[in-house]
Motif scaffolding. Structure first.
Motif, PDB file in Angstrom:
ATOM      1  N   ARG A  44      36.955  25.230 -26.259  1.00  0.00           N
ATOM      2  CA  ARG A  44      36.001  24.425 -27.017  1.00  0.00           C
ATOM      3  C   ARG A  44      34.835  25.261 -27.520  1.00  0.00           C
ATOM      4  O   ARG A  44      34.265  24.993 -28.573  1.00  0.00           O
ATOM      5  CB  ARG A  44      35.489  23.307 -26.103  1.00  0.00           C
ATOM      6  CG  ARG A  44      34.558  22.292 -26.747  1.00  0.00           C
ATOM      7  CD  ARG A  44      33.756  21.534 -25.686  1.00  0.00           C
ATOM      8  NE  ARG A  44      34.595  20.984 -24.636  1.00  0.00           N
ATOM      9  CZ  ARG A  44      34.220  20.902 -23.361  1.00  0.00           C
ATOM     10  NH1 ARG A  44      33.039  21.346 -22.971  1.00  0.00           N
ATOM     11  NH2 ARG A  44      35.037  20.401 -22.463  1.00  0.00           N
TER      12      ARG A  44
ATOM     13  N   ILE B 115      36.830  24.488 -21.587  1.00  0.00           N
ATOM     14  CA  ILE B 115      35.473  24.807 -22.031  1.00  0.00           C
ATOM     15  C   ILE B 115      35.482  26.037 -22.932  1.00  0.00           C
ATOM     16  O   ILE B 115      34.847  26.060 -23.994  1.00  0.00           O
ATOM     17  CB  ILE B 115      34.556  25.038 -20.811  1.00  0.00           C
ATOM     18  CG1 ILE B 115      34.308  23.719 -20.081  1.00  0.00           C
ATOM     19  CG2 ILE B 115      33.222  25.681 -21.229  1.00  0.00           C
ATOM     20  CD1 ILE B 115      33.687  23.887 -18.709  1.00  0.00           C
TER      21      ILE B 115
ATOM     22  N   TYR C 176      30.514  15.079 -19.659  1.00  0.00           N
ATOM     23  CA  TYR C 176      30.022  16.441 -19.678  1.00  0.00           C
ATOM     24  C   TYR C 176      30.642  17.223 -18.535  1.00  0.00           C
ATOM     25  O   TYR C 176      31.334  16.656 -17.684  1.00  0.00           O
ATOM     26  CB  TYR C 176      28.491  16.500 -19.635  1.00  0.00           C
ATOM     27  CG  TYR C 176      27.819  15.347 -18.938  1.00  0.00           C
ATOM     28  CD1 TYR C 176      27.265  14.296 -19.668  1.00  0.00           C
ATOM     29  CD2 TYR C 176      27.752  15.289 -17.553  1.00  0.00           C
ATOM     30  CE1 TYR C 176      26.662  13.225 -19.027  1.00  0.00           C
ATOM     31  CE2 TYR C 176      27.146  14.230 -16.907  1.00  0.00           C
ATOM     32  CZ  TYR C 176      26.602  13.193 -17.659  1.00  0.00           C
ATOM     33  OH  TYR C 176      26.010  12.139 -17.020  1.00  0.00           O
ATOM     34  N   ASP C 177      30.412  18.517 -18.524  1.00  0.00           N
ATOM     35  CA  ASP C 177      31.105  19.405 -17.590  1.00  0.00           C
ATOM     36  C   ASP C 177      30.370  19.573 -16.271  1.00  0.00           C
ATOM     37  O   ASP C 177      30.998  19.824 -15.237  1.00  0.00           O
ATOM     38  CB  ASP C 177      31.304  20.784 -18.236  1.00  0.00           C
ATOM     39  CG  ASP C 177      32.053  20.698 -19.544  1.00  0.00           C
ATOM     40  OD1 ASP C 177      33.103  20.015 -19.576  1.00  0.00           O
ATOM     41  OD2 ASP C 177      31.602  21.297 -20.542  1.00  0.00           O
TER      42      ASP C 177
ATOM     43  N   GLN D  96      42.432  20.167 -20.111  1.00  0.00           N
ATOM     44  CA  GLN D  96      41.163  19.600 -19.666  1.00  0.00           C
ATOM     45  C   GLN D  96      41.202  19.276 -18.175  1.00  0.00           C
ATOM     46  O   GLN D  96      40.278  19.566 -17.441  1.00  0.00           O
ATOM     47  CB  GLN D  96      40.849  18.337 -20.475  1.00  0.00           C
ATOM     48  CG  GLN D  96      39.487  17.745 -20.112  1.00  0.00           C
ATOM     49  CD  GLN D  96      39.081  16.665 -21.068  1.00  0.00           C
ATOM     50  OE1 GLN D  96      39.729  16.423 -22.067  1.00  0.00           O
ATOM     51  NE2 GLN D  96      37.997  16.000 -20.763  1.00  0.00           N
TER      52      GLN D  96
ATOM     53  N   LEU E 294      36.349  26.793 -12.753  1.00  0.00           N
ATOM     54  CA  LEU E 294      34.993  26.640 -13.273  1.00  0.00           C
ATOM     55  C   LEU E 294      33.970  26.900 -12.170  1.00  0.00           C
ATOM     56  O   LEU E 294      32.979  27.615 -12.387  1.00  0.00           O
ATOM     57  CB  LEU E 294      34.797  25.244 -13.863  1.00  0.00           C
ATOM     58  CG  LEU E 294      33.394  24.941 -14.408  1.00  0.00           C
ATOM     59  CD1 LEU E 294      33.013  25.906 -15.519  1.00  0.00           C
ATOM     60  CD2 LEU E 294      33.307  23.494 -14.893  1.00  0.00           C
TER      61      LEU E 294
ATOM     62  N   GLU F 190      31.973  25.505 -25.924  1.00  0.00           N
ATOM     63  CA  GLU F 190      30.723  24.869 -25.489  1.00  0.00           C
ATOM     64  C   GLU F 190      30.824  24.439 -24.039  1.00  0.00           C
ATOM     65  O   GLU F 190      31.858  23.927 -23.608  1.00  0.00           O
ATOM     66  CB  GLU F 190      30.410  23.629 -26.331  1.00  0.00           C
ATOM     67  CG  GLU F 190      29.774  23.894 -27.663  1.00  0.00           C
ATOM     68  CD  GLU F 190      29.316  22.609 -28.324  1.00  0.00           C
ATOM     69  OE1 GLU F 190      28.442  22.671 -29.201  1.00  0.00           O
ATOM     70  OE2 GLU F 190      29.850  21.534 -27.977  1.00  0.00           O
ATOM     71  N   LEU F 191      29.744  24.657 -23.317  1.00  0.00           N
ATOM     72  CA  LEU F 191      29.582  24.123 -21.971  1.00  0.00           C
ATOM     73  C   LEU F 191      28.647  22.924 -22.090  1.00  0.00           C
ATOM     74  O   LEU F 191      27.471  23.074 -22.440  1.00  0.00           O
ATOM     75  CB  LEU F 191      28.976  25.186 -21.050  1.00  0.00           C
ATOM     76  CG  LEU F 191      28.668  24.764 -19.614  1.00  0.00           C
ATOM     77  CD1 LEU F 191      29.949  24.457 -18.852  1.00  0.00           C
ATOM     78  CD2 LEU F 191      27.856  25.846 -18.905  1.00  0.00           C
TER      79      LEU F 191
END
Length: 264
Positions: A36, A33, A97-98, A25, A231, A38-39
Protein backbone atom coordinates in the motif's frame (compact mmCIF):
# COMPACT_ATOMS: atom_id res chain seq x y z
CA UNK A 1 -22.32 -21.99 -23.77
CA UNK A 2 -19.03 -20.33 -24.65
CA UNK A 3 -20.20 -17.02 -23.15
CA UNK A 4 -21.30 -18.81 -19.99
CA UNK A 5 -17.89 -20.54 -19.77
CA UNK A 6 -16.08 -17.21 -20.09
CA UNK A 7 -18.33 -15.71 -17.40
CA UNK A 8 -17.45 -18.57 -15.04
CA UNK A 9 -13.74 -18.03 -15.68
CA UNK A 10 -14.05 -14.33 -14.95
CA UNK A 11 -15.89 -15.07 -11.73
CA UNK A 12 -13.22 -17.55 -10.65
CA UNK A 13 -10.49 -15.04 -11.48
CA UNK A 14 -12.22 -12.30 -9.48
CA UNK A 15 -12.64 -14.55 -6.47
CA UNK A 16 -8.99 -15.56 -6.68
CA UNK A 17 -7.93 -11.90 -6.77
CA UNK A 18 -10.09 -11.09 -3.75
CA UNK A 19 -8.75 -14.08 -1.84
CA UNK A 20 -5.20 -13.01 -2.69
CA UNK A 21 -5.84 -9.47 -1.48
CA UNK A 22 -7.45 -10.71 1.73
CA UNK A 23 -4.57 -13.11 2.26
CA UNK A 24 -2.07 -10.27 2.05
CA UNK A 25 -4.03 -8.20 4.53
CA UNK A 26 -4.96 -10.94 6.99
CA UNK A 27 -2.02 -13.29 6.40
CA UNK A 28 0.75 -10.69 6.49
CA UNK A 29 -0.20 -7.20 7.56
CA UNK A 30 3.35 -5.92 7.05
CA UNK A 31 3.33 -7.04 3.40
CA UNK A 32 -0.04 -5.35 2.86
CA UNK A 33 1.26 -2.11 4.39
CA UNK A 34 4.40 -2.12 2.25
CA UNK A 35 2.38 -2.84 -0.90
CA UNK A 36 0.00 0.00 0.00
CA UNK A 37 2.91 2.32 0.76
CA UNK A 38 1.22 3.74 3.86
CA UNK A 39 1.20 2.92 7.54
CA UNK A 40 -2.23 3.98 8.84
CA UNK A 41 -1.79 5.25 12.40
CA UNK A 42 -4.56 6.30 14.79
CA UNK A 43 -4.15 8.93 17.52
CA UNK A 44 -6.15 11.55 19.38
CA UNK A 45 -4.50 14.74 18.18
CA UNK A 46 -5.64 16.51 21.36
CA UNK A 47 -3.25 15.16 24.02
CA UNK A 48 -0.20 17.40 24.28
CA UNK A 49 2.67 16.67 24.09
CA UNK A 50 1.94 13.18 22.78
CA UNK A 51 -0.28 14.13 19.83
CA UNK A 52 -1.67 17.64 19.27
CA UNK A 53 -1.96 20.51 16.81
CA UNK A 54 0.45 23.44 16.95
CA UNK A 55 -0.44 27.08 16.36
CA UNK A 56 -0.33 26.57 12.60
CA UNK A 57 -2.76 23.65 12.85
CA UNK A 58 -0.15 21.01 12.01
CA UNK A 59 -0.34 17.64 13.76
CA UNK A 60 2.76 17.33 15.94
CA UNK A 61 3.97 15.60 19.08
CA UNK A 62 6.19 12.86 20.44
CA UNK A 63 4.02 10.07 19.07
CA UNK A 64 3.65 11.75 15.68
CA UNK A 65 7.40 11.73 15.19
CA UNK A 66 7.76 8.22 16.63
CA UNK A 67 5.19 6.94 14.13
CA UNK A 68 6.86 8.79 11.27
CA UNK A 69 10.20 7.24 12.25
CA UNK A 70 8.69 3.75 12.30
CA UNK A 71 7.05 4.28 8.92
CA UNK A 72 10.31 5.48 7.41
CA UNK A 73 12.12 2.37 8.62
CA UNK A 74 9.35 0.20 7.13
CA UNK A 75 9.86 1.96 3.79
CA UNK A 76 6.44 3.65 3.75
CA UNK A 77 4.83 6.95 4.80
CA UNK A 78 2.68 7.51 7.89
CA UNK A 79 -0.97 8.42 7.33
CA UNK A 80 -2.71 9.69 10.47
CA UNK A 81 -6.32 9.16 11.52
CA UNK A 82 -7.52 11.24 14.47
CA UNK A 83 -10.35 10.44 16.85
CA UNK A 84 -11.50 10.38 20.45
CA UNK A 85 -9.55 7.85 22.48
CA UNK A 86 -12.62 5.83 23.44
CA UNK A 87 -13.12 4.96 19.77
CA UNK A 88 -9.51 4.24 18.80
CA UNK A 89 -9.39 0.65 20.04
CA UNK A 90 -12.73 -0.13 18.40
CA UNK A 91 -11.38 1.23 15.13
CA UNK A 92 -8.32 -0.98 15.45
CA UNK A 93 -10.58 -3.99 16.03
CA UNK A 94 -12.51 -3.11 12.87
CA UNK A 95 -9.34 -2.88 10.78
CA UNK A 96 -9.68 0.82 9.98
CA UNK A 97 -6.00 1.37 10.74
CA UNK A 98 -2.85 -0.63 11.38
CA UNK A 99 -1.88 0.54 14.86
CA UNK A 100 -2.44 3.13 17.56
CA UNK A 101 0.45 5.39 18.54
CA UNK A 102 -1.05 7.50 21.30
CA UNK A 103 0.75 6.97 24.59
CA UNK A 104 -1.12 3.70 25.14
CA UNK A 105 -0.14 1.96 28.37
CA UNK A 106 0.02 -1.83 28.56
CA UNK A 107 -2.33 -3.54 30.98
CA UNK A 108 -3.38 -7.18 31.37
CA UNK A 109 -6.76 -6.73 29.71
CA UNK A 110 -5.26 -5.10 26.64
CA UNK A 111 -2.48 -7.69 26.40
CA UNK A 112 -5.13 -10.40 26.05
CA UNK A 113 -6.77 -8.57 23.15
CA UNK A 114 -3.90 -6.92 21.26
CA UNK A 115 -0.34 -7.58 20.19
CA UNK A 116 1.92 -4.88 21.66
CA UNK A 117 5.30 -3.63 20.60
CA UNK A 118 8.09 -3.43 23.13
CA UNK A 119 7.67 -0.38 25.42
CA UNK A 120 9.07 2.85 23.97
CA UNK A 121 8.18 5.17 26.90
CA UNK A 122 8.01 4.83 30.67
CA UNK A 123 6.30 7.00 33.24
CA UNK A 124 4.17 7.46 36.33
CA UNK A 125 0.47 8.12 36.76
CA UNK A 126 -0.24 11.29 38.71
CA UNK A 127 -3.34 12.08 40.76
CA UNK A 128 -4.04 15.74 39.95
CA UNK A 129 -6.21 17.92 42.19
CA UNK A 130 -6.98 21.58 42.73
CA UNK A 131 -4.21 23.46 44.51
CA UNK A 132 -6.37 24.14 47.61
CA UNK A 133 -7.52 20.53 48.04
CA UNK A 134 -5.60 18.46 50.60
CA UNK A 135 -8.15 15.67 50.93
CA UNK A 136 -6.13 13.27 48.74
CA UNK A 137 -2.68 12.33 50.00
CA UNK A 138 -2.40 8.71 48.86
CA UNK A 139 -3.89 6.50 46.16
CA UNK A 140 -6.20 4.98 48.78
CA UNK A 141 -7.75 8.41 49.37
CA UNK A 142 -9.36 8.15 45.91
CA UNK A 143 -11.99 5.87 47.45
CA UNK A 144 -15.36 7.57 47.08
CA UNK A 145 -13.95 10.52 45.12
CA UNK A 146 -15.23 11.81 41.78
CA UNK A 147 -12.70 11.64 38.95
CA UNK A 148 -12.84 12.02 35.16
CA UNK A 149 -11.00 10.31 32.32
CA UNK A 150 -11.58 8.79 28.92
CA UNK A 151 -13.32 5.55 29.84
CA UNK A 152 -11.06 3.24 27.82
CA UNK A 153 -7.89 4.70 29.38
CA UNK A 154 -5.73 2.91 31.93
CA UNK A 155 -6.07 6.02 34.11
CA UNK A 156 -9.79 5.36 34.49
CA UNK A 157 -9.03 1.74 35.39
CA UNK A 158 -6.54 2.79 38.07
CA UNK A 159 -9.01 5.29 39.54
CA UNK A 160 -11.72 2.63 39.69
CA UNK A 161 -9.29 0.14 41.25
CA UNK A 162 -8.86 2.55 44.17
CA UNK A 163 -12.61 3.09 44.53
CA UNK A 164 -13.17 6.35 42.65
CA UNK A 165 -16.29 7.03 40.59
CA UNK A 166 -15.15 7.90 37.07
CA UNK A 167 -16.95 10.31 34.75
CA UNK A 168 -16.26 9.72 31.05
CA UNK A 169 -14.81 12.59 29.01
CA UNK A 170 -13.53 13.05 25.47
CA UNK A 171 -10.05 14.46 26.10
CA UNK A 172 -7.60 15.92 28.61
CA UNK A 173 -8.71 19.53 28.18
CA UNK A 174 -12.29 18.63 29.11
CA UNK A 175 -10.97 16.80 32.17
CA UNK A 176 -9.11 19.85 33.45
CA UNK A 177 -12.16 22.04 32.84
CA UNK A 178 -14.21 19.77 35.10
CA UNK A 179 -11.49 19.73 37.75
CA UNK A 180 -10.91 23.49 37.83
CA UNK A 181 -14.64 24.17 37.99
CA UNK A 182 -14.98 21.89 41.02
CA UNK A 183 -17.24 19.33 39.36
CA UNK A 184 -14.79 16.51 40.08
CA UNK A 185 -12.28 15.94 42.88
CA UNK A 186 -9.33 14.68 40.85
CA UNK A 187 -8.11 13.29 37.57
CA UNK A 188 -5.42 10.77 36.79
CA UNK A 189 -3.01 11.24 33.92
CA UNK A 190 0.62 10.92 32.90
CA UNK A 191 2.89 12.94 35.17
CA UNK A 192 4.61 14.42 32.10
CA UNK A 193 1.25 15.51 30.63
CA UNK A 194 0.50 17.42 33.85
CA UNK A 195 3.76 19.37 33.60
CA UNK A 196 3.12 20.03 29.92
CA UNK A 197 -0.31 21.43 30.78
CA UNK A 198 1.21 23.71 33.42
CA UNK A 199 3.72 25.04 30.88
CA UNK A 200 0.82 26.06 28.65
CA UNK A 201 -1.37 27.22 31.59
CA UNK A 202 1.04 28.55 34.26
CA UNK A 203 -1.79 30.15 36.24
CA UNK A 204 -3.80 26.91 36.56
CA UNK A 205 -4.31 26.25 40.28
CA UNK A 206 -3.52 22.56 40.20
CA UNK A 207 -1.07 20.23 41.92
CA UNK A 208 -0.08 16.58 42.04
CA UNK A 209 -1.52 14.97 45.16
CA UNK A 210 0.35 11.67 44.79
CA UNK A 211 1.83 9.28 42.27
CA UNK A 212 0.79 5.72 41.56
CA UNK A 213 3.66 3.51 42.79
CA UNK A 214 3.46 1.34 39.67
CA UNK A 215 5.37 2.56 36.60
CA UNK A 216 3.51 2.69 33.29
CA UNK A 217 4.78 0.98 30.15
CA UNK A 218 3.80 2.72 26.93
CA UNK A 219 3.71 0.65 23.75
CA UNK A 220 1.99 0.32 20.37
CA UNK A 221 -1.08 -1.94 20.11
CA UNK A 222 -1.78 -3.85 16.89
CA UNK A 223 -4.42 -6.42 16.01
CA UNK A 224 -3.75 -9.78 17.59
CA UNK A 225 -2.94 -12.80 15.45
CA UNK A 226 -0.43 -14.45 13.17
CA UNK A 227 -1.07 -11.81 10.50
CA UNK A 228 0.51 -9.18 12.72
CA UNK A 229 3.60 -11.16 13.67
CA UNK A 230 5.88 -9.70 10.97
CA UNK A 231 4.57 -6.19 11.64
CA UNK A 232 5.22 -6.46 15.39
CA UNK A 233 8.74 -7.72 14.71
CA UNK A 234 9.41 -4.90 12.24
CA UNK A 235 8.05 -2.25 14.62
CA UNK A 236 10.20 -3.61 17.45
CA UNK A 237 13.21 -3.47 15.15
CA UNK A 238 12.43 0.14 14.21
CA UNK A 239 12.00 1.17 17.86
CA UNK A 240 15.24 -0.57 18.82
CA UNK A 241 17.10 1.35 16.11
CA UNK A 242 15.53 4.63 17.22
CA UNK A 243 16.56 3.91 20.81
CA UNK A 244 20.10 2.91 19.86
CA UNK A 245 20.78 5.97 17.69
CA UNK A 246 19.37 8.39 20.30
CA UNK A 247 16.23 9.37 18.34
CA UNK A 248 13.80 8.42 21.12
CA UNK A 249 15.86 10.24 23.74
CA UNK A 250 16.05 13.37 21.58
CA UNK A 251 12.30 13.33 20.91
CA UNK A 252 11.63 12.85 24.63
CA UNK A 253 13.74 15.89 25.53
CA UNK A 254 12.12 17.91 22.73
CA UNK A 255 8.53 17.28 23.82
CA UNK A 256 8.74 16.44 27.54
CA UNK A 257 11.92 18.12 28.71
CA UNK A 258 13.12 14.79 30.09
CA UNK A 259 13.97 11.36 28.72
CA UNK A 260 10.93 9.09 29.03
CA UNK A 261 12.32 6.52 26.59
CA UNK A 262 14.26 4.67 29.30
CA UNK A 263 13.05 2.89 32.41
CA UNK A 264 14.22 4.36 35.73
Amino acid sequence: MKQKFISVLLTVALCAALLCACGKQEGDLLAAIQERGELIVAMEGTWSPWTYHDESGALVGYDVEVAQGIAEKLGVTAAFVEGEFNGLLAGLDAGRYDMIVNGVDIDEGRKEKYDFSEPYAYGRTAVIVRADDDSIQTMEDLNGKQTANTIESTYAAVAQKYGAEVTGVDDLNQTFELLLSGRIDATLNAEVSYYDYLRAHPDAELKIACLDPENTLTAIPMRKGEGSANLVQAVNGALAEMAADGTLSALSEKYFGTDISKAD
